[in-house]
Design a protein around this motif. Structure first.
Motif, PDB file in Angstrom:
ATOM      1  N   GLN A 226      -0.741   6.887   0.393  1.00 20.51           N
ATOM      2  CA  GLN A 226      -0.977   5.521  -0.268  1.00 20.51           C
ATOM      3  C   GLN A 226      -0.622   5.651  -1.563  1.00 20.51           C
TER       4      GLN A 226
ATOM      5  N   ARG B 192     -16.282   5.875  -2.978  1.00 21.89           N
ATOM      6  CA  ARG B 192     -14.850   5.975  -3.674  1.00 21.89           C
ATOM      7  C   ARG B 192     -14.681   4.625  -4.650  1.00 21.89           C
ATOM      8  N   HIS B 193     -14.982   3.566  -4.054  1.00 20.57           N
ATOM      9  CA  HIS B 193     -15.005   2.270  -5.203  1.00 20.57           C
ATOM     10  C   HIS B 193     -16.237   2.595  -6.332  1.00 20.57           C
TER      11      HIS B 193
ATOM     12  N   TRP C 145      -4.085   0.499   7.387  1.00 19.50           N
ATOM     13  CA  TRP C 145      -4.300  -0.675   6.674  1.00 19.50           C
ATOM     14  C   TRP C 145      -3.132  -1.775   6.865  1.00 19.50           C
TER      15      TRP C 145
ATOM     16  N   GLU D  47     -16.801  -3.082  -0.630  1.00 20.95           N
ATOM     17  CA  GLU D  47     -16.971  -2.065   0.464  1.00 20.95           C
ATOM     18  C   GLU D  47     -18.099  -0.954   0.539  1.00 20.95           C
TER      19      GLU D  47
ATOM     20  N   ASN E 230      -6.274  -1.876  -4.584  1.00 20.61           N
ATOM     21  CA  ASN E 230      -5.320  -1.232  -4.427  1.00 20.61           C
ATOM     22  C   ASN E 230      -4.016  -1.740  -5.107  1.00 20.61           C
TER      23      ASN E 230
ATOM     24  N   TRP F 139      -6.630   7.143  -4.807  1.00 21.50           N
ATOM     25  CA  TRP F 139      -6.440   5.937  -5.815  1.00 21.50           C
ATOM     26  C   TRP F 139      -8.000   6.122  -6.356  1.00 21.50           C
TER      27      TRP F 139
ATOM     28  N   THR G 271      -3.988  -4.736  -0.501  1.00 25.14           N
ATOM     29  CA  THR G 271      -5.288  -4.655  -0.474  1.00 25.14           C
ATOM     30  C   THR G 271      -5.822  -5.317  -1.686  1.00 25.14           C
TER      31      THR G 271
ATOM     32  N   ASN H  19      -8.536  -5.731  -3.494  1.00 27.36           N
ATOM     33  CA  ASN H  19      -9.983  -5.484  -4.071  1.00 27.36           C
ATOM     34  C   ASN H  19      -9.649  -4.186  -4.840  1.00 27.36           C
TER      35      ASN H  19
ATOM     36  N   HIS I  28      -4.186   9.597  -0.085  1.00 20.09           N
ATOM     37  CA  HIS I  28      -5.567   8.903   0.131  1.00 20.09           C
ATOM     38  C   HIS I  28      -6.610  10.057   0.671  1.00 20.09           C
TER      39      HIS I  28
ATOM     40  N   LEU J 299       0.702  -1.179  -0.026  1.00 17.41           N
ATOM     41  CA  LEU J 299      -0.008  -0.086   0.022  1.00 17.41           C
ATOM     42  C   LEU J 299       0.817   1.142   0.178  1.00 17.41           C
TER      43      LEU J 299
HETATM   44  C1  FUC Z   1      -9.491  -0.293   0.546  1.00 19.15           C
HETATM   45  C2  FUC Z   1     -10.093   1.091   0.386  1.00 19.15           C
HETATM   46  C3  FUC Z   1      -9.564   2.125   1.313  1.00 19.15           C
HETATM   47  C4  FUC Z   1      -8.342   1.982   1.318  1.00 19.15           C
HETATM   48  C5  FUC Z   1      -7.906   0.480   1.751  1.00 19.15           C
HETATM   49  C6  FUC Z   1      -6.359   0.330   1.956  1.00 19.15           C
HETATM   50  O1  FUC Z   1     -10.198  -0.762   1.756  1.00 19.15           O
HETATM   51  O2  FUC Z   1     -11.620   1.115   0.380  1.00 19.15           O
HETATM   52  O3  FUC Z   1     -10.141   3.648   0.697  1.00 19.15           O
HETATM   53  O4  FUC Z   1      -7.632   2.401   0.252  1.00 19.15           O
HETATM   54  O5  FUC Z   1      -8.332  -0.265   0.841  1.00 19.15           O
END
Ligand code: FUC
Length: 749
Positions: A653, A570-571, A355, A491, A364, A610, A360, A362, A649, A343
């Motif tokens: 990040q 955001r997603h 985090w 998310e 990142n 991101w 991550t 999903n 972020h 990250l």
């Molecule tokens: C996902 C994103 C968050 C963050 C995290 C590390 O869960 O929804 O914004 O970037 O990764």
């Protein structure tokens, strides 16, 4: 007052860093430092990419499988919060969090106090991957040069002055780790420690860092845990660090052997020789792409001031600098043999980072690798490929234990120990499609490079990922489509109190790609014909893309998009189909493209770092260059970019840096859907410019020049001998080039 460095691809400042996000990153893919450039005290905050907490562990929940039918029943009956509760109580990983990545500590250099400081400048030259600090203190001009070399494995720093006998400093190595520091041989500092535990998993790693001081002239003396250099003409510091991590199962390495070996070899070379080898290796990758978006007066200003002015002023070179900084970061944090970019890439000053500073998956981690192919850094994918191979092993256990399924699965996060079970809580973790998404990056690497051996290597991972879904897809009751369940659209809470659901659009999109890519790979490799037909049959039955009542692309099986608690979430997971995938295409599927556009409008342009970068890539795919640029202005503002150009972020990040670099490439060149499109989303802000070395699918390297917003010339080199098709606006042209041959196309108006 100091002026800008000669090299325009430099970040530079007239003040030392006061906070971490002002310091400048260097890295050799494995060992990294944030360089603060202080006058009284230099601080190098150090990282080694295998220094995470814990040891090998197996987090799959052995109770989960018995609750799977009930979780599915509740979801299909519309009892979403009950399903989420059941999942939270019985199906999450043990422990619930994964291993954080941690700082090694600092190297500190304390200098004698000076009365007057003049002409201070620190910079990071992206072309040579070297940091420099220069200033005049009481009439003596001091200089520090520092780089992290992938050739010799060490960080090397030289301290010099323009008068003899003026280099004096004292070292220190503070660390929050469980470690001790002592001196050796009157010229070496040694830090030895063991890594931290987390969530009941004891630390299993040993680590060691060594710093050797080689002074010219003057004296070096050693205290118990620090070295003093007095009145030297110059001094070189060599820094090495390693842990006992060999792989996710084996922590029996010998860090002492690694670091002593590296220091011994590097000590025999001159600083200039170390630097020459480092620069050559860096430039082998970095110089493949050149980007010129025009130059203006703004380039005379320090980088932090330019970031403040970018949104309002004329500074196209800052966008080029941001693009090249992204490439620089990828080269510096993701090299063969090291860990993938986490990250924060490689750079983290905390024991408890946001985090966990891990992976991550999903969005990142995938975003970290979006520029890898288009920006001509294919080699930098290797650590990610190796990680996916590890995940096939740990993920096979999670598939078996939690789902009674074959193949392998990875949920929304992983770490150094390659954990794959659902973590953090049902609304984030209960998402089985992370590994499948990673496989898409492997297939893209094949599309861009045509490397048959690579495809042989990664096919088992793709097949195993697909197998898991053949074994776990279930029929949803209304249309009998095949869907993932339980799952979620990353998310984002739907209107029924949680994100947990069945068959979110993103899963269907990822699986359409995974199945198609695995089928294509099995055909190329001439194997698994029966498996291929199974995939084809299942793919036909996946829930389709749907357009909802607002004209938007539906994020879920049901048309819930307008009732969500956070309409600007955001997603933008369902837009995976538009980017990075090509299932939605501005030309080939105009209705779906219009729906994706509607969804983007509903979500809005401003989001976390991101998420802002993703939006730029998406608008570029819609061929809306000005809109893409408008969002880039936000990404490249102090709200989303720290003074050292790290993405905010916030907090820091690195995905936004990589997503931003990818987006700039997508504005200039796209190659999805069987065509290489030139300047598909060129904004009015960049009327004249050129780019060389971008890569296109089919194995091409492309150079472009444009003037007054119009393409003037194109060079295209085939690396594989495959045929292709060029497009510029309405003009298309078929190309058939032998491997290694280049074609030049001058557009006439
Ligand atoms: C996902 C994103 C968050 C963050 C995290 C590390 O869960 O929804 O914004 O970037 O990764």
């Amino acid at each position: 007052m100091a002026g800008p460095p000669v090299e325009p691809l430099s970040l530079w400042y007239r003040r030392p860093a006061r906070q971490w996000v002002e310091a400048l990153p260097i890295g050799n893919g494995r060992l990294g430092a944030m360089v603060f450039g202080g006058v009284d005290r230099e601080r190098l905050q150090l990282n080694e990419d295998t220094l995470s907490a814990g040891g090998p562990y197996a987090p799959a929940n052995t109770n989960a499988l018995q609750y799977l039918p009930e979780a599915r029943r509740l979801i299909f009956a519309g009892h979403y919060t009950e399903a989420a509760r059941l999942i939270g109580d019985h199906m999450m990983a043990v422990p619930l969090r994964e291993a954080p990545y941690e700082t090694l500590g600092d190297l500190r250099l304390d200098f004698p106090a000076a009365k007057t400081i003049q002409n201070y400048r620190r910079d990071l030259n992206l072309d040579t991957a070297t940091g420099t600090v220069r200033y005049t203190a009481d009439g003596v001009t001091f200089e520090r040069e520092v780089f992290a070399t992938a050739v010799d494995g060490v960080i090397a720093m030289r301290l010099s002055a323009d008068q003899p006998g003026r280099v004096s400093f004292q070292t220190g190595m503070p660390t929050p780790q469980r470690a001790g520091v002592r001196t050796m041989d009157n010229d070496t500092l040694v830090m030895r420690g063991t890594n931290a535990s987390f969530g009941g998993i004891p630390g299993a790693l040993k680590f060691e860092a060594r710093i050797r001081v080689l002074a010219r002239g003057g004296t070096v003396s050693a205290g118990p845990d620090s070295l003093s250099v007095e009145r030297a003409d110059s001094a070189i510091l060599l820094i090495a660090a390693a842990t006992s991590y060999r792989d996710f199962r084996d922590f029996g390495g010998d860090p002492e052997e690694v670091v002593t070996g590296q220091i011994r070899v590097a000590s025999r070379k001159s600083f200039d020789a170390l630097r020459a080898a480092h620069v050559a290796e860096h430039q082998r990758l970095f110089r493949r792409v050149r980007l010129d978006l025009g130059e203006t007066e703004a380039m005379q200003l320090p980088t932090d001031e330019r970031i403040k002015g970018f949104a309002v002023g004329k500074d196209p070179q800052l966008a080029a600098l941001y693009f090249q900084f992204g490439r620089y970061l990828l080269i510096s944090c993701s090299r063969p043999g090291g860990q993938p970019a986490n990250l924060q890439g490689l750079w983290n000053d905390s024991m408890d980072p946001p985090w966990g500073c891990k992976y991550t998956i999903n969005i990142n981690t995938e975003m970290n690798y979006w520029p890898v192919e288009t920006c001509n850094l294919g080699e930098c994918l290797e650590p990610l490929t190796a990680m996916v191979e590890d995940l096939t092993v740990t993920g096979a256990r999670t598939a078996r234990v939690q789902y009674g399924a074959g193949g392998w699965v990875a949920h929304h996060n992983t770490d150094l120990w390659r954990a794959t079970a659902p973590v953090d809580g049902p609304p984030y973790g209960m998402w089985p499609t992370g590994g499948a998404w990673l496989c898409q990056l492997l297939w893209e690497h094949y599309l861009f490079g045509g490397d048959h051996e690579f495809l042989e290597r990664v096919y088992p991972a793709m097949k195993g990922a697909a197998q898991f879904f053949l074994d776990t897809l279930v029929e949803e009751p209304s249309h009998q489509w095949l869907v993932t369940c339980p799952s979620l659209s990353p998310e984002n809470s739907h209107p029924y109190g949680t994100s947990v659901c069945a068959g979110p659009a993103m899963d269907m999109e990822i699986l359409r790609d995974l199945f198609a890519n695995t089928m294509a790979a099995s055909e190329i490799l001439k194997r698994d014909a029966a498996f291929r037909s199974q995939l084809a049959a299942a793919r036909e039955r996946l829930a389709p893309l749907q357009i909802g009542k607002a004209g938007q692309l539906q994020e879920w099986l049901e048309d819930w998009d307008l009732q969500v608690p956070d309409p600007h979430h955001r997603h933008v997971s369902h837009l995976y189909a538009l980017f990075p995938s090509d299932q939605i295409d501005a030309r080939a599927t105009p209705d779906l493209a219009a729906a994706a556009r509607k969804s983007l409008e509903l979500r809005g342009d401003k989001a976390t770092g991101w998420a802002t970068a993703w939006r730029i890539n998406l608008w570029a795919r819609l061929h809306e260059g000005d809109h893409a640029y408008d969002i880039l202005r936000f990404l490249l503002s102090p709200q989303r970019t720290y003074p050292d150009m790290f993405d905010a972020h916030p907090p820091f990040q690195i995905d936004g840096n990589f997503g931003g670099a990818s987006a700039i490439a997508e504005m200039l060149l796209q190659s999805q859907g069987g065509e290489i499109e030139l300047l598909p989303a060129l904004p009015a802000a960049w009327p004249t410019g050129s780019v060389q070395g971008l890569r296109a699918r089919g194995g091409f390297e492309v150079g472009l020049a444009w003037k007054d917003g119009k393409l003037t010339s194109t060079t295209i080199k085939s690396l594989t001998g495959q045929p292709g098709r060029l497009r510029y606006g309405d003009r298309t042209r078929r190309i058939e080039l032998k491997e290694g041959k280049t074609l030049r196309w001058d557009v006439r108006y």
